[in-house]
Design an enzyme around this catalytic site. Sequence first.
Site, mmCIF file in Angstrom:
data_model
loop_
_atom_site.group_PDB
_atom_site.id
_atom_site.type_symbol
_atom_site.label_atom_id
_atom_site.label_comp_id
_atom_site.label_asym_id
_atom_site.label_seq_id
_atom_site.Cartn_x
_atom_site.Cartn_y
_atom_site.Cartn_z
ATOM 1 N N SER A 1 15.288 -37.079 -18.507
ATOM 2 C CA SER A 1 13.761 -37.159 -17.850
ATOM 3 C C SER A 1 12.963 -36.748 -19.200
ATOM 4 O O SER A 1 13.396 -36.728 -20.176
ATOM 5 C CB SER A 1 13.817 -35.994 -16.860
ATOM 6 O OG SER A 1 13.815 -34.918 -17.546
ATOM 7 N N LYS A 2 11.810 -36.834 -18.849
ATOM 8 C CA LYS A 2 10.738 -36.331 -19.835
ATOM 9 C C LYS A 2 10.872 -35.119 -20.455
ATOM 10 O O LYS A 2 10.231 -35.217 -21.782
ATOM 11 C CB LYS A 2 9.293 -36.243 -18.783
ATOM 12 C CG LYS A 2 8.747 -37.762 -18.757
ATOM 13 C CD LYS A 2 7.269 -37.646 -18.597
ATOM 14 C CE LYS A 2 6.775 -39.073 -17.961
ATOM 15 N NZ LYS A 2 6.690 -39.508 -16.569
ATOM 16 N N ARG A 3 11.637 -34.240 -19.819
ATOM 17 C CA ARG A 3 11.735 -33.091 -20.681
ATOM 18 C C ARG A 3 12.849 -33.283 -22.106
ATOM 19 O O ARG A 3 12.722 -32.483 -22.983
ATOM 20 C CB ARG A 3 12.633 -32.277 -19.874
ATOM 21 C CG ARG A 3 11.753 -31.331 -18.528
ATOM 22 C CD ARG A 3 12.673 -30.501 -17.893
ATOM 23 N NE ARG A 3 13.819 -31.228 -17.224
ATOM 24 C CZ ARG A 3 15.099 -30.907 -17.360
ATOM 25 N NH1 ARG A 3 15.352 -30.313 -18.371
ATOM 26 N NH2 ARG A 3 15.796 -31.776 -16.587
ATOM 27 N N HIS A 4 13.553 -34.300 -21.959
ATOM 28 C CA HIS A 4 14.240 -34.714 -23.023
ATOM 29 C C HIS A 4 13.586 -35.493 -24.286
ATOM 30 O O HIS A 4 13.788 -35.323 -25.298
ATOM 31 C CB HIS A 4 15.529 -35.397 -22.713
ATOM 32 C CG HIS A 4 16.560 -34.727 -21.777
ATOM 33 N ND1 HIS A 4 16.337 -35.190 -20.525
ATOM 34 C CD2 HIS A 4 17.258 -33.990 -21.904
ATOM 35 C CE1 HIS A 4 17.462 -34.475 -20.003
ATOM 36 N NE2 HIS A 4 18.079 -33.526 -20.823
#
Length: 490
Positions: free
Chosen positions: A254-257
């Site tokens: 996800s964007k967190r990565h």
Amino acid sequence: MKIRDRYAPSPTGPQHIGGVRTALFNYLFARSQGGTFILRLEDTDQNRSEDQYVQNLYETFSWLGFNWDEGPDRGGDFGPYIQSQRSELYQQYAAELLKRDGAYRCFCSSERIDQVRKEREASQSSQTGYDRLCRSIPPEEAEKRAAAGEAHTIRLKIPLGEKTVFNDHLIGQVEWKNEDINPDPVLLKSDGYPTYHLANVVDDHLMEVSHILRAQEWLPSVPLHVIMYRAFGWEHPEFCHLPLIMGLDGKKLSKRHGSTSIDEFRRQGILSEALINYVALVGASYEEGKDIYTLDELVQRFSLEKLSKSPGIFDYKKLEWYNGHYIRSKSDEDLAALSLPFAIEQGLFPSGAPDEAQKELYTRAMGLVKERAVYLTEIPEKLGYLFNEIPMAPKEEFIPKKGSLEMAIDALQKVRPLIDTLAQTKTDQEAEDLFKALSEKEGLKLGDLMMPLRLALTGSRVSPPLFGSIRLLGAATSLARIDRALEGLS
Ligand code: GLU
């Protein structure tokens, strides 16, 4: 069997890694089997589908450089390939399913359905979804109510007391108790639009899709699709649900990565070859010890057996490694063309766009930065000193370790007479020999000679290789910069 597979995105967001991986595997599978790869736009969710995302899809794949054989933009014998243009077909097939007793009309209002949900929540019931109230309305009565214009949906009639069993290429045999399937999902909404389930099954059948390769998150839909295929009396395509894509921490990517949309990767200066090469390896392996694959090599090696059951890990560092590899393997001309838009955007050229001479200089400069660049964006970042006046570095920077300012001035004065010859060298070796000879003659350390020169010419202690920089700057500019530094230092 004729192999036909498809990428069936809903244009509700920009293209991202997961979608591109699905499209790529479908492309590779079709190509490797001499089959046909189809693009179908699943835009039945009219509230969330947007034209900008359709454009983004086309742009993404034209950048990636692989394409479908049939699709909205290419045509084909099974069109239209956009679901919003196929509404009549879905209505016709929903009616067919009613006739076959595979579906029924539901007159429940959305208020009633909400009410049921709330009551269940309040009583902490384990049941979820529709309570199948309208399933018991006799078909003749339902027909009459529909003919009288009463608003309704059409729902799938899931056979109760049975199991649904199907095979998945990767997961093997899957068994699902019908009671555990989402109770009688809507196939046709009251506005006449189909839901994903109906449109997807009807289209895969009509488009003669032989294999469905898609993300594993769609697996829970398969039992009800299989029920639908059977209710129509159709054979279902073969299923292959692709392993999830995870970040290094084992959580769904996800964007967190990091970046997940292809646009972001492009803006960072990732090359399409690097992205394709790396994405093709997320959840698949082809040949021991081989990391670098062209698209054609992937086609030659792809098969469903090469896919792995376990989740694929997306490691941004590996993508960087691939990008560096593909940057190094480009010709100077190609690399210049690829990185030029970034150079212009970063304002590398004082007049905005480069003139012919600047373009030529920029191309020649590729050799200086190619070896170390990981992203295209870094290339112009390192070349400012070739196209712009450089700020004078602070005096302290010039002072060698355990040395003095006088030593730096002395070094600059000593290399100055060599500049003409250095600018005309053909190789770094030649230039290095000249420097070595000078350092021996003057009894100075090579580093103590080179650091002040680097600062004078590039404005920084870290820069692309010095000898190549002198050749590109030319004798006149190099001398002028040395003189300016000498003036500033004394
Ligand atoms: N429209 C679905 C999606 O957005 C397609 C799923 C499928 O391939 O059946 O991913």
